[in-house]
Scaffold this motif. Structure first.
Motif, PDB file in Angstrom:
ATOM      1  N   LEU A  79       0.223  -1.646  -0.012  1.00 21.23           N
ATOM      2  CA  LEU A  79       0.166   0.281   0.066  1.00 21.23           C
ATOM      3  C   LEU A  79       1.349   1.325  -0.146  1.00 21.23           C
ATOM      4  O   LEU A  79       2.707   0.616   0.854  1.00 21.23           O
ATOM      5  CB  LEU A  79      -1.490  -0.163   1.541  1.00 21.23           C
ATOM      6  CG  LEU A  79      -2.124  -1.500   1.425  1.00 21.23           C
ATOM      7  CD1 LEU A  79      -2.749  -1.062   2.946  1.00 21.23           C
ATOM      8  CD2 LEU A  79      -3.140  -1.018   0.440  1.00 21.23           C
ATOM      9  N   ASP A  80       0.321   2.302  -0.436  1.00 25.74           N
ATOM     10  CA  ASP A  80       1.621   3.351  -0.598  1.00 25.74           C
ATOM     11  C   ASP A  80       1.436   4.574   0.263  1.00 25.74           C
ATOM     12  O   ASP A  80       0.167   6.016   0.021  1.00 25.74           O
ATOM     13  CB  ASP A  80       0.961   3.483  -2.793  1.00 25.74           C
ATOM     14  CG  ASP A  80       1.839   5.067  -2.637  1.00 25.74           C
ATOM     15  OD1 ASP A  80       2.557   5.489  -1.738  1.00 25.74           O
ATOM     16  OD2 ASP A  80       2.600   5.993  -3.512  1.00 25.74           O
ATOM     17  N   VAL A  81       1.410   4.484   1.201  1.00 26.49           N
ATOM     18  CA  VAL A  81       0.704   4.720   2.516  1.00 26.49           C
ATOM     19  C   VAL A  81       2.416   6.216   2.677  1.00 26.49           C
ATOM     20  O   VAL A  81       1.354   7.502   2.487  1.00 26.49           O
ATOM     21  CB  VAL A  81       1.770   4.395   3.869  1.00 26.49           C
ATOM     22  CG1 VAL A  81       1.093   5.556   4.393  1.00 26.49           C
ATOM     23  CG2 VAL A  81       0.402   3.575   4.095  1.00 26.49           C
ATOM     24  N   GLY A  82       3.381   6.466   1.908  1.00 32.94           N
ATOM     25  CA  GLY A  82       3.858   7.402   1.607  1.00 32.94           C
ATOM     26  C   GLY A  82       3.278   8.454   0.374  1.00 32.94           C
ATOM     27  O   GLY A  82       2.700   9.477   0.507  1.00 32.94           O
ATOM     28  N   GLY A  83       2.492   8.357  -0.219  1.00 34.20           N
ATOM     29  CA  GLY A  83       1.912   8.372  -1.860  1.00 34.20           C
ATOM     30  C   GLY A  83       0.680   9.323  -1.107  1.00 34.20           C
ATOM     31  O   GLY A  83      -0.051  10.326  -1.283  1.00 34.20           O
ATOM     32  N   CYS A  84       0.035   8.702   0.284  1.00 38.53           N
ATOM     33  CA  CYS A  84      -1.693   8.892   0.750  1.00 38.53           C
ATOM     34  C   CYS A  84      -1.907  10.342   1.724  1.00 38.53           C
ATOM     35  O   CYS A  84      -1.957  11.207   1.327  1.00 38.53           O
ATOM     36  CB  CYS A  84      -2.227   7.778   1.288  1.00 38.53           C
ATOM     37  SG  CYS A  84      -3.243   8.095   2.096  1.00 38.53           S
TER      38      CYS A  84
END
Length: 291
Positions: free
Chosen positions: A109-114
């Protein structure tokens, strides 16, 4: 199997020179998924932040002491806000709970992008001593674990190795979530710093470890002795009475103007996603008028 109640485990390791904390927050994350209708990436971002906040709250001196953690990285998920107390009651929200993003190249999951990384992580801690402590540090990656580690180093001058993880199953529920925190005690020596950096790297896939083997496996890996255990729970302090106080604080004229404009007055709690609605009869009772 994941705990049905979230847990925080503490022990001293490396000849009692390093503080170890292990959290299984699977139940906590599932609670906020249901309350906020979170997408997988929003659940991961908020869940990691709530896990970090629970750890920070475990250092508070009294059950009634409190802290808040806010993350504002400019990403499409919006701001994250979490509050906790010394009894490890935790609540939190993310501004855009339905955010959807494609996974990263590694499938995670792209937490950094979120979250984004053009902003700050801020902690406000109130131990009831009259002057709350406020610490702020720039975000490093938006992945939360690195950002919390940077916060400890820059704002509290306490080197801390942090691993955080949230794993969401195909049905949208959390199957494993938690954190590992390794903090050398004062005077622990350079080898303690080397120890925490080397060992934290073993938990790059912490959520899978929690899902498959539980927090006990992490404690065993460190040969932790004299482990203390505390419950971590979702708990919001909002109530209809507090919402009514907010309406009263508007004053009668403004309250009735808003009522005429909207038909009802709704007080929304961001932390637990609860609405408290007041109609004309409610307002008259609040302001001591007969119906």
């Amino acid at each position: 199997m994941p705990e049905t109640v979230s847990k925080l485990y503490r022990a001293l390791v490396l000849d009692e020179r390093v503080s170890l904390a292990v959290l299984d927050t699977t139940a906590l994350v599932n609670e906020v998924i249901v309350r906020h209708g979170l997408s997988p990436v929003a659940a991961a971002a908020l869940g990691r932040t709530m896990t970090a906040a629970a750890y920070l709250a475990s250092w508070l001196k009294e059950d009634k002491s409190s802290l808040s953690v806010s993350v504002d990285g400019g990403g499409p998920g919006g701001k994250i806000g979490v509050a906790a107390d010394g009894a490890l009651n935790v609540r939190g929200f993310i501004e855009n709970p339905n955010i959807e993003l494609p996974p990263r190249a590694d499938g995670k999951l792209d937490v950094g992008g979120c979250v984004g990384k053009n902003g700050t992580l801020t902690v406000i801690r109130d131990d009831g001593e009259g002057i709350p402590f406020v610490g702020t540090s720039p975000l490093v990656s938006g992945e939360i674990a690195e950002d919390v580690s940077a916060y400890f180093l820059t704002s509290e001058q306490r080197p801390t190795a942090v691993a955080l993880g949230v794993r969401i199953g195909a049905d949208g529920r959390c199957v494993g979530a938690g954190g590992v925190f390794l903090q050398p005690l004062p005077g622990a020596g350079e080898d303690a710093l080397d120890f925490v950096q080397a060992r934290i790297a073993e938990y790059a896939n912490l959520s899978s470890v929690i899902e498959q083997a539980g927090a006990a496996s992490v404690l065993s890996a460190f040969d932790a002795k004299d482990v203390s255990v505390r419950d971590v729970r979702f708990c919001c302090h909002c109530s209809r009475e507090r919402a009514a106080s907010a309406v009263l604080s508007m004053g009668r004229e403004d309250a009735f103007d808003l009522l005429r404009e909207r038909g009802t007055i709704c007080v929304h709690c961001h932390y637990c996603n609860t609405d408290y609605t007041f109609d004309e009869d409610d307002l008259r009772k609040l302001f001591g008028e007969s119906a």
